[in-house]
Design a protein around this motif. Structure first.
Motif, PDB file in Angstrom:
ATOM      1  N   SER A 143       0.821  -1.211   0.000  1.00 23.74           N
ATOM      2  CA  SER A 143       0.000   0.000   0.000  1.00 23.74           C
ATOM      3  C   SER A 143       0.852   1.258   0.000  1.00 23.74           C
ATOM      4  N   LEU A 144       0.269   2.318  -0.496  1.00 19.01           N
ATOM      5  CA  LEU A 144       0.841   3.658  -0.413  1.00 19.01           C
ATOM      6  C   LEU A 144      -0.296   4.645  -0.193  1.00 19.01           C
ATOM      7  N   ARG A 145       0.049   5.760   0.425  1.00 23.84           N
ATOM      8  CA  ARG A 145      -0.933   6.826   0.620  1.00 23.84           C
ATOM      9  C   ARG A 145      -0.371   8.112   0.060  1.00 23.84           C
ATOM     10  N   LEU A 146      -1.063   8.664  -0.899  1.00 24.77           N
ATOM     11  CA  LEU A 146      -0.685   9.953  -1.480  1.00 24.77           C
ATOM     12  C   LEU A 146      -1.476  11.066  -0.806  1.00 24.77           C
ATOM     13  N   SER A 147      -0.831  12.199  -0.628  1.00 28.03           N
ATOM     14  CA  SER A 147      -1.496  13.371  -0.075  1.00 28.03           C
ATOM     15  C   SER A 147      -1.225  14.571  -0.965  1.00 28.03           C
ATOM     16  N   CYS A 148      -2.189  15.472  -0.995  1.00 29.81           N
ATOM     17  CA  CYS A 148      -2.048  16.703  -1.774  1.00 29.81           C
ATOM     18  C   CYS A 148      -2.503  17.858  -0.891  1.00 29.81           C
ATOM     19  N   ALA A 149      -1.596  18.784  -0.653  1.00 26.92           N
ATOM     20  CA  ALA A 149      -1.914  19.967   0.142  1.00 26.92           C
ATOM     21  C   ALA A 149      -2.167  21.137  -0.799  1.00 26.92           C
ATOM     22  N   ALA A 150      -3.316  21.767  -0.652  1.00 24.85           N
ATOM     23  CA  ALA A 150      -3.705  22.862  -1.527  1.00 24.85           C
ATOM     24  C   ALA A 150      -3.595  24.202  -0.814  1.00 24.85           C
ATOM     25  N   SER A 151      -3.180  25.201  -1.553  1.00 25.60           N
ATOM     26  CA  SER A 151      -3.154  26.565  -1.033  1.00 25.60           C
ATOM     27  C   SER A 151      -3.506  27.521  -2.166  1.00 25.60           C
ATOM     28  N   GLY A 152      -4.044  28.668  -1.780  1.00 21.59           N
ATOM     29  CA  GLY A 152      -4.386  29.676  -2.779  1.00 21.59           C
ATOM     30  C   GLY A 152      -5.748  29.504  -3.406  1.00 21.59           C
ATOM     31  N   ILE A 153      -6.526  28.534  -2.917  1.00 24.05           N
ATOM     32  CA  ILE A 153      -7.881  28.342  -3.415  1.00 24.05           C
ATOM     33  C   ILE A 153      -8.836  28.174  -2.235  1.00 24.05           C
ATOM     34  N   ALA A 154     -10.102  28.429  -2.503  1.00 19.31           N
ATOM     35  CA  ALA A 154     -11.131  28.149  -1.500  1.00 19.31           C
ATOM     36  C   ALA A 154     -11.423  26.657  -1.566  1.00 19.31           C
ATOM     37  N   PHE A 155     -10.602  25.914  -0.891  1.00 21.44           N
ATOM     38  CA  PHE A 155     -10.531  24.461  -1.061  1.00 21.44           C
ATOM     39  C   PHE A 155     -11.894  23.777  -0.949  1.00 21.44           C
ATOM     40  N   SER A 156     -12.680  24.165   0.008  1.00 20.85           N
ATOM     41  CA  SER A 156     -13.898  23.417   0.315  1.00 20.85           C
ATOM     42  C   SER A 156     -14.917  23.441  -0.818  1.00 20.85           C
ATOM     43  N   ILE A 157     -14.815  24.391  -1.743  1.00 16.52           N
ATOM     44  CA  ILE A 157     -15.806  24.456  -2.827  1.00 16.52           C
ATOM     45  C   ILE A 157     -15.292  23.839  -4.118  1.00 16.52           C
ATOM     46  N   TYR A 158     -14.054  23.356  -4.081  1.00 17.29           N
ATOM     47  CA  TYR A 158     -13.464  22.744  -5.271  1.00 17.29           C
ATOM     48  C   TYR A 158     -13.693  21.240  -5.286  1.00 17.29           C
ATOM     49  N   GLY A 159     -13.920  20.724  -6.485  1.00 12.39           N
ATOM     50  CA  GLY A 159     -13.812  19.289  -6.675  1.00 12.39           C
ATOM     51  C   GLY A 159     -12.334  18.939  -6.764  1.00 12.39           C
ATOM     52  N   MET A 160     -11.956  17.825  -6.175  1.00 14.41           N
ATOM     53  CA  MET A 160     -10.553  17.420  -6.158  1.00 14.41           C
ATOM     54  C   MET A 160     -10.417  16.041  -6.773  1.00 14.41           C
ATOM     55  N   GLY A 161      -9.260  15.811  -7.395  1.00 13.10           N
ATOM     56  CA  GLY A 161      -9.081  14.515  -8.023  1.00 13.10           C
ATOM     57  C   GLY A 161      -7.629  14.108  -8.109  1.00 13.10           C
ATOM     58  N   TRP A 162      -7.441  12.850  -8.366  1.00 10.13           N
ATOM     59  CA  TRP A 162      -6.121  12.282  -8.652  1.00 10.13           C
ATOM     60  C   TRP A 162      -6.154  11.694 -10.050  1.00 10.13           C
ATOM     61  N   TYR A 163      -5.156  12.054 -10.831  1.00 12.92           N
ATOM     62  CA  TYR A 163      -4.971  11.517 -12.168  1.00 12.92           C
ATOM     63  C   TYR A 163      -3.614  10.827 -12.206  1.00 12.92           C
ATOM     64  N   ARG A 164      -3.413  10.011 -13.210  1.00 10.15           N
ATOM     65  CA  ARG A 164      -2.108   9.391 -13.381  1.00 10.15           C
ATOM     66  C   ARG A 164      -1.768   9.290 -14.858  1.00 10.15           C
ATOM     67  N   GLN A 165      -0.474   9.253 -15.101  1.00 14.04           N
ATOM     68  CA  GLN A 165       0.010   9.117 -16.475  1.00 14.04           C
ATOM     69  C   GLN A 165       1.198   8.174 -16.489  1.00 14.04           C
ATOM     70  N   ALA A 166       1.025   7.084 -17.187  1.00 13.10           N
ATOM     71  CA  ALA A 166       2.103   6.123 -17.373  1.00 13.10           C
ATOM     72  C   ALA A 166       2.840   6.462 -18.672  1.00 13.10           C
ATOM     73  N   PRO A 167       4.082   6.032 -18.796  1.00 12.19           N
ATOM     74  CA  PRO A 167       4.858   6.340 -20.002  1.00 12.19           C
ATOM     75  C   PRO A 167       4.142   5.886 -21.265  1.00 12.19           C
ATOM     76  N   GLY A 168       4.037   6.791 -22.226  1.00  7.40           N
ATOM     77  CA  GLY A 168       3.422   6.466 -23.500  1.00  7.40           C
ATOM     78  C   GLY A 168       1.909   6.472 -23.512  1.00  7.40           C
ATOM     79  N   LEU A 169       1.299   6.749 -22.373  1.00  2.00           N
ATOM     80  CA  LEU A 169      -0.160   6.733 -22.279  1.00  2.00           C
ATOM     81  C   LEU A 169      -0.692   8.119 -21.927  1.00  2.00           C
ATOM     82  N   GLN A 170      -1.993   8.305 -22.159  1.00  2.00           N
ATOM     83  CA  GLN A 170      -2.616   9.569 -21.804  1.00  2.00           C
ATOM     84  C   GLN A 170      -2.872   9.632 -20.301  1.00  2.00           C
ATOM     85  N   ARG A 171      -2.952  10.853 -19.822  1.00  2.00           N
ATOM     86  CA  ARG A 171      -3.311  11.046 -18.423  1.00  2.00           C
ATOM     87  C   ARG A 171      -4.757  10.593 -18.225  1.00  2.00           C
ATOM     88  N   GLU A 172      -4.995   9.872 -17.126  1.00  2.00           N
ATOM     89  CA  GLU A 172      -6.323   9.349 -16.874  1.00  2.00           C
ATOM     90  C   GLU A 172      -6.776   9.641 -15.456  1.00  2.00           C
TER      91      GLU A 172
END
Length: 114
Positions: free
Chosen positions: A16-45
């Motif tokens: 297992s791994l746990r990723l974290s993302c700390a946001a600043s400069g936005i009104a965080f609570s009203i934003y939708g948040m997401g995680w995307y990934r991109q493997a070599p040679g592939l599109q970001r998903e």
């Protein structure tokens, strides 16, 4: 706007791994948040997303293994990744979106290998 991702690394299949993302400069609570990934040679998903009111959705490939969560008191969004597979290897990016605005963080590398 800053989206600072952390928690990537090299891990063996099944672990297992746990990723974290700390946001600043936005009104965080009203934003939708997401995680995307991109493997070599592939599109970001899209991997997982959570709306401002807490609704979540996941890519089929990670359902049942990954969990996205947000903490509006700390302006963070996390991705708990369990039972990792080699095909999860990618650079993972944090994303914040509100109507037509989208912000991206720098990615964090996740490598799943024995």
């Amino acid at each position: 706007v800053q989206l600072q991702a952390s928690g990537g690394g090299l891990v063996q299949p099944g672990r297992s791994l746990r990723l974290s993302c700390a946001a600043s400069g936005i009104a965080f609570s009203i934003y939708g948040m997401g995680w995307y990934r991109q493997a070599p040679g592939l599109q970001r998903e899209l991997v997982a997303a959570v709306t401002a009111d807490g609704a979540t959705n996941y890519a089929d490939s990670v359902k049942g293994r990954f969990t996205i969560s947000r903490d509006n008191t700390k302006n963070t969004v996390s991705l708990q990744m369990n039972n990792l597979k080699p095909e999860d290897t990618a650079v993972y990016y944090c994303n914040a979106r509100l109507f037509g605005m989208t912000h991206w963080g720098k990615g964090t590398q996740v490598t799943v290998s024995s």
